[in-house]
Design a protein around this motif. Structure first.
Motif, PDB file in Angstrom:
ATOM      1  N   THR A  35       0.813  -1.213   0.000  1.00  0.00           N
ATOM      2  CA  THR A  35       0.000   0.000   0.000  1.00  0.00           C
ATOM      3  C   THR A  35       0.852   1.271   0.000  1.00  0.00           C
ATOM      4  O   THR A  35       0.306   2.376   0.010  1.00  0.00           O
ATOM      5  CB  THR A  35      -0.947   0.027   1.209  1.00  0.00           C
ATOM      6  OG1 THR A  35      -0.164   0.031   2.417  1.00  0.00           O
ATOM      7  CG2 THR A  35      -1.878  -1.166   1.204  1.00  0.00           C
ATOM      8  N   ASP A  37       3.894   3.746  -1.811  1.00  0.00           N
ATOM      9  CA  ASP A  37       4.394   4.013  -3.159  1.00  0.00           C
ATOM     10  C   ASP A  37       5.632   3.169  -3.432  1.00  0.00           C
ATOM     11  O   ASP A  37       5.738   2.503  -4.466  1.00  0.00           O
ATOM     12  CB  ASP A  37       4.746   5.496  -3.318  1.00  0.00           C
ATOM     13  CG  ASP A  37       3.504   6.371  -3.388  1.00  0.00           C
ATOM     14  OD1 ASP A  37       2.433   5.832  -3.693  1.00  0.00           O
ATOM     15  OD2 ASP A  37       3.616   7.573  -3.129  1.00  0.00           O
ATOM     16  N   TYR A  57       3.709   0.151  -4.957  1.00  0.00           N
ATOM     17  CA  TYR A  57       2.269   0.144  -4.685  1.00  0.00           C
ATOM     18  C   TYR A  57       1.533  -0.869  -5.576  1.00  0.00           C
ATOM     19  O   TYR A  57       1.725  -0.904  -6.780  1.00  0.00           O
ATOM     20  CB  TYR A  57       1.675   1.539  -4.926  1.00  0.00           C
ATOM     21  CG  TYR A  57       0.175   1.562  -4.738  1.00  0.00           C
ATOM     22  CD1 TYR A  57      -0.376   1.716  -3.477  1.00  0.00           C
ATOM     23  CD2 TYR A  57      -0.671   1.361  -5.822  1.00  0.00           C
ATOM     24  CE1 TYR A  57      -1.741   1.689  -3.297  1.00  0.00           C
ATOM     25  CE2 TYR A  57      -2.039   1.335  -5.649  1.00  0.00           C
ATOM     26  CZ  TYR A  57      -2.573   1.502  -4.383  1.00  0.00           C
ATOM     27  OH  TYR A  57      -3.931   1.456  -4.213  1.00  0.00           O
ATOM     28  N   TYR A 212      -9.350  -5.145  -3.727  1.00  0.00           N
ATOM     29  CA  TYR A 212      -9.509  -4.260  -4.883  1.00  0.00           C
ATOM     30  C   TYR A 212     -10.848  -4.433  -5.582  1.00  0.00           C
ATOM     31  O   TYR A 212     -11.230  -3.599  -6.406  1.00  0.00           O
ATOM     32  CB  TYR A 212      -8.349  -4.461  -5.855  1.00  0.00           C
ATOM     33  CG  TYR A 212      -7.037  -3.998  -5.281  1.00  0.00           C
ATOM     34  CD1 TYR A 212      -6.834  -2.659  -4.980  1.00  0.00           C
ATOM     35  CD2 TYR A 212      -6.019  -4.898  -5.008  1.00  0.00           C
ATOM     36  CE1 TYR A 212      -5.642  -2.222  -4.436  1.00  0.00           C
ATOM     37  CE2 TYR A 212      -4.814  -4.474  -4.442  1.00  0.00           C
ATOM     38  CZ  TYR A 212      -4.634  -3.139  -4.162  1.00  0.00           C
ATOM     39  OH  TYR A 212      -3.459  -2.704  -3.613  1.00  0.00           O
ATOM     40  N   ASN A 279      -8.205  10.621  -0.193  1.00  0.00           N
ATOM     41  CA  ASN A 279      -7.181  10.427  -1.222  1.00  0.00           C
ATOM     42  C   ASN A 279      -6.820  11.746  -1.910  1.00  0.00           C
ATOM     43  O   ASN A 279      -5.657  11.978  -2.236  1.00  0.00           O
ATOM     44  CB  ASN A 279      -7.666   9.416  -2.271  1.00  0.00           C
ATOM     45  CG  ASN A 279      -7.586   7.991  -1.756  1.00  0.00           C
ATOM     46  OD1 ASN A 279      -6.749   7.680  -0.928  1.00  0.00           O
ATOM     47  ND2 ASN A 279      -8.468   7.141  -2.227  1.00  0.00           N
ATOM     48  N   ASN A 388      -6.480   2.940  -4.949  1.00  0.00           N
ATOM     49  CA  ASN A 388      -6.280   3.543  -3.629  1.00  0.00           C
ATOM     50  C   ASN A 388      -7.595   3.626  -2.871  1.00  0.00           C
ATOM     51  O   ASN A 388      -7.678   3.271  -1.687  1.00  0.00           O
ATOM     52  CB  ASN A 388      -5.702   4.948  -3.784  1.00  0.00           C
ATOM     53  CG  ASN A 388      -4.201   4.946  -3.950  1.00  0.00           C
ATOM     54  OD1 ASN A 388      -3.555   3.920  -3.819  1.00  0.00           O
ATOM     55  ND2 ASN A 388      -3.646   6.100  -4.250  1.00  0.00           N
ATOM     56  N   GLU A 389      -8.619   4.116  -3.550  1.00  0.00           N
ATOM     57  CA  GLU A 389      -9.903   4.313  -2.889  1.00  0.00           C
ATOM     58  C   GLU A 389     -10.575   2.984  -2.557  1.00  0.00           C
ATOM     59  O   GLU A 389     -11.338   2.896  -1.591  1.00  0.00           O
ATOM     60  CB  GLU A 389     -10.808   5.184  -3.754  1.00  0.00           C
ATOM     61  CG  GLU A 389     -10.303   6.617  -3.866  1.00  0.00           C
ATOM     62  CD  GLU A 389     -11.313   7.556  -4.487  1.00  0.00           C
ATOM     63  OE1 GLU A 389     -12.522   7.275  -4.411  1.00  0.00           O
ATOM     64  OE2 GLU A 389     -10.896   8.582  -5.047  1.00  0.00           O
ATOM     65  N   SER A 392      -9.487   1.988   0.907  1.00  0.00           N
ATOM     66  CA  SER A 392     -10.164   2.782   1.934  1.00  0.00           C
ATOM     67  C   SER A 392     -11.601   2.323   2.130  1.00  0.00           C
ATOM     68  O   SER A 392     -12.100   2.261   3.265  1.00  0.00           O
ATOM     69  CB  SER A 392     -10.143   4.265   1.555  1.00  0.00           C
ATOM     70  OG  SER A 392      -8.824   4.753   1.486  1.00  0.00           O
TER      71      SER A 392
END
Length: 581
Positions: A35, A37, A57, A212, A279, A388-389, A392
């Protein structure tokens, strides 16, 4: 036998003693994803150990074991490609426990009826096994994969950070300065993404795991399970974890309740809204969410709407310039945090959710026509923003919610690749252009340009071969297909391939047309092969010596001086003509 047993016990004791400094629990068959970079992989559990490599990432990690360092923090021993070592567990998102189960016949039938390609099914089976109540819908886009990919590769439509691997960065026209040797900044410190990294993030099959998968979740508001406590979980470690006081109204609100109000008024999931702001603005907040943009103090833009850099303004300034406009529908101007979050949510709902772009994936890649065409209406330019989202979003859900019947709309393109599109991992660049390209004895059309891939050339009938010359532009690039090429009469296709340091290839094509020999046989062409050679002169001499016969047409072509006979003079005349041509 006793000696061997003692030796074994001693070896085991020594190994146990060496491992006594850290508690290790087996985590066999666990998998996860990075998670951070860039995450350092170390030779031991702790930052004091030497680096053995790095992971990036989204990289898939095989977790071999877990342990704790001297402070009690958890570390995982992982393997990823050629890299093996220890990483901090704080930067690893577990994706599966590796459990294996039998297939559900009803689920197999369901996948087939939905129209999922075979390449999707192994991942969906695993997800169904882990979450039997989840519903997977095949969203048949009716869009050709190659067409969509070409559109997404338009420079500026997908970006990566300038510090990303060189193989993630585009070297297409308009993305890279070949003279200066640098990538153009398209939005601050962001640059154009390469075709290969776009392919990876476009391919839905790469994200069919229980983390994901949330980029495919429907983002409409559902109060049955979307709660304020879930929003608080998303915002917990950010500047939005508590409350704020509006600078103009002096009213005090909590961020969590603000996102719930925004969800009710916009029809958009509060989890989606909260994770998107997290984000966009980062855990500490950005000037446009803190109201501190110079010249636009106390104007807010939490969703970075219309926030893009220009030659004269930063992205934050452009975002606040929009926040200063007037539009009652979106509660503009956004002179406080509440109006920015709620108004921005309404903008997102009416601009995307109601346009059919109701998943994170479709907001990143515009593959549905909600009245505004395809490919252009994309909320974010970061090529991995939806990934990324998705993390979350999952983290916001309680276990009870995760065990419920959640629906995921999974895109399916026409003419998709048979195999998954791999993630670029090379540190080498994508410079697969030629510096020069030419064909001996003729010119190519159009004039060579590194961005032009197709050329034509013409040669006369007597040219049976040419030499193709090609040199790479990149220092580490390699060229294949150049050198001597034999030609047949008519069109000949020559392909020259330039392979970049990253391994990506670019093929240049030259179609060389060799003219056909004249259909009318010329004087001196005794054997009729359409060429004047020594063989024709030898035939004249053999005929004159009585060692071969020639028909009337051959005799006519052999009579070089037109005196009605074929003799040594004709042969010498032909040889002289050949030597002068």
């Amino acid at each position: 036998m006793i000696k061997k047993m003692i030796s074994y016990i001693l070896s085991f004791a020594i190994a146990a003693s060496m491992a006594a400094s850290c508690l290790t629990a087996s985590a066999a068959k666990m998998t996860g994803s990075c998670t951070a970079d860039v995450l350092n992989v170390r030779s031991g559990a702790g930052t004091g150990y030497s680096k053995t490599g790095t992971v990036s990432y989204g990289d898939s990690l095989t977790i071999l074991s877990e342990t704790t360092d001297s402070s009690g923090a958890k570390w995982y021993k992982i393997s990823c490609g050629n890299v093996t070592g220890y990483v901090s567990a704080a930067y690893v998102q577990l994706t599966s426990s590796g459990s294996q189960g039998s297939s559900d016949a009803d689920f197999e039938s369901y996948m087939t009826k939905q129209g999922f390609p075979e390449s999707y099914k192994p991942y969906l089976r695993k997800l169904h096994e882990q979450h039997p109540k989840w519903i997977f819908t095949a969203q048949k886009l009716g869009v050709d994969w190659n067409t969509a990919l070409k559109e997404e590769c338009v420079v500026g439509r997908n970006l990566v950070h300038s510090s990303a691997l060189a193989s993630w960065k585009s070297m297409e026209k308009g993305a890279y300065d070949f003279n200066g040797g640098y990538w153009y900044g398209l939005d601050g410190s962001w640059v154009a993404a390469s075709k290969e990294i776009i392919m990876y993030y476009m391919d839905p099959r790469n994200f069919l795991n229980d983390t994901y998968i949330f980029m495919f979740e429907n983002q409409s508001y559902d109060p049955s399970y979307q709660t304020e406590s879930g929003v608080k979980t998303i915002l917990a470690d950010t500047f939005m974890s508590g409350s704020y006081t509006c600078p103009d109204t002096k009213k005090k609100y909590t961020y969590s309740q603000t996102f719930m109000d925004a969800a009710k008024k916009s029809g958009v999931s509060p989890y989606h809204l909260a994770s998107r702001c997290r984000n966009e603005q980062g855990v500490n907040g950005a000037p446009q969410s803190l109201g501190t943009v110079k010249g636009y103090e106390n104007y807010f833009n939490f969703f970075d709407i219309q926030a893009y850099a220009t030659s004269t303004m930063t992205a934050a300034e452009m975002g606040c310039k929009y926040a200063k406009t007037t539009n009652p529908t979106y509660l503009l101007p956004w002179t406080n945090q509440y109006k920015s979050i709620v108004g921005g949510s309404i903008f997102l709902g009416t601009g995307y959710i109601t346009k059919g772009q109701d998943t994170l994936y479709l907001q990143k890649f515009d593959m549905v026509d909600g009245g505004n065409g395809l490919y252009y209406h994309q909320y974010m330019t970061c090529v991995f923003g939806q990934a990324n989202e998705a993390i979350s979003l999952k983290n916001a859900y309680s276990q009870d919610i995760l065990n419920s019947a959640m629906e995921f709309k999974i895109p399916v393109y026409n003419n998709m690749p048979d195999k998954l599109c791999p993630k670029p991992t090379s540190s080498g660049d994508n410079n697969n252009y030629l510096k020069s390209l030419s064909v001996s004895g003729t010119s190519i059309s159009p004039k060579f340009d590194k961005f032009t891939a197709s050329y034509t050339a013409k040669v006369n009938a007597e040219v049976s071969s040419v030499t193709v010359n090609a040199n790479p532009l990149g220092k580490s690039a390699k060229v294949s297909g150049k050198g001597k090429v034999s030609l047949k009469t008519g069109e000949n296709t020559v392909k020259v391939t330039c392979t970049a340091a990253s391994g990506v290839k670019r093929t240049y094509t030259i179609k060389i047309t060799r003219k056909a020999a004249s259909q009318t046989l010329q004087q001196g062409d005794v054997n009729g092969d359409k060429y004047l050679t020594v063989v024709d002169a030898l035939l004249m001499l053999r005929y004159n010596a009585g060692k071969t016969q020639l028909d009337s047409a051959q005799l006519k072509r052999a009579d070089m001086n037109g005196d009605g006979k074929v003799d040594v003079i004709d042969a010498l005349t032909l040889l002289k003509k050949i030597s002068q041509s």
